[in-house]
Scaffold this motif. Sequence first.
Motif, short mmCIF file in Angstrom:
data_model
loop_
_atom_site.label_atom_id
_atom_site.label_comp_id
_atom_site.label_asym_id
_atom_site.label_seq_id
_atom_site.Cartn_x
_atom_site.Cartn_y
_atom_site.Cartn_z
N ARG A 4 0.81 -1.34 0.03
CA ARG A 4 0.12 0.04 -0.05
C ARG A 4 0.93 1.17 -0.01
N PRO A 7 -1.47 5.67 3.38
CA PRO A 7 -1.93 5.23 4.84
C PRO A 7 -3.27 4.80 4.59
N LEU A 8 -3.81 3.97 5.57
CA LEU A 8 -4.90 3.71 5.66
C LEU A 8 -5.89 4.91 5.92
#
Length: 82
Positions: A4, A7-8
Amino acid sequence: MKTRKLPLGDRNMIGARVTIARKELGIKQVELLSKLQTVGIDISVPALSLLEGQKRPESDLELNALANILNVSVDWLMGRDS
């Protein structure tokens, strides 16, 4: 496996667990989307990516379908159950 880049987010609670469950089953996002379509949930690849990145809220219908398809409980997806 891609990592990813961003960031979430904070738009849903289930995104990270959807990713975990999907990968444990060994299915790709497009396969998950196909399974969702068979139960009447039609979302796009970018929408699923945003959901998994916790940047898109999900509906209750999506939540229920995801739990059923991924063979997990809604409680587990929401972090209430280990």
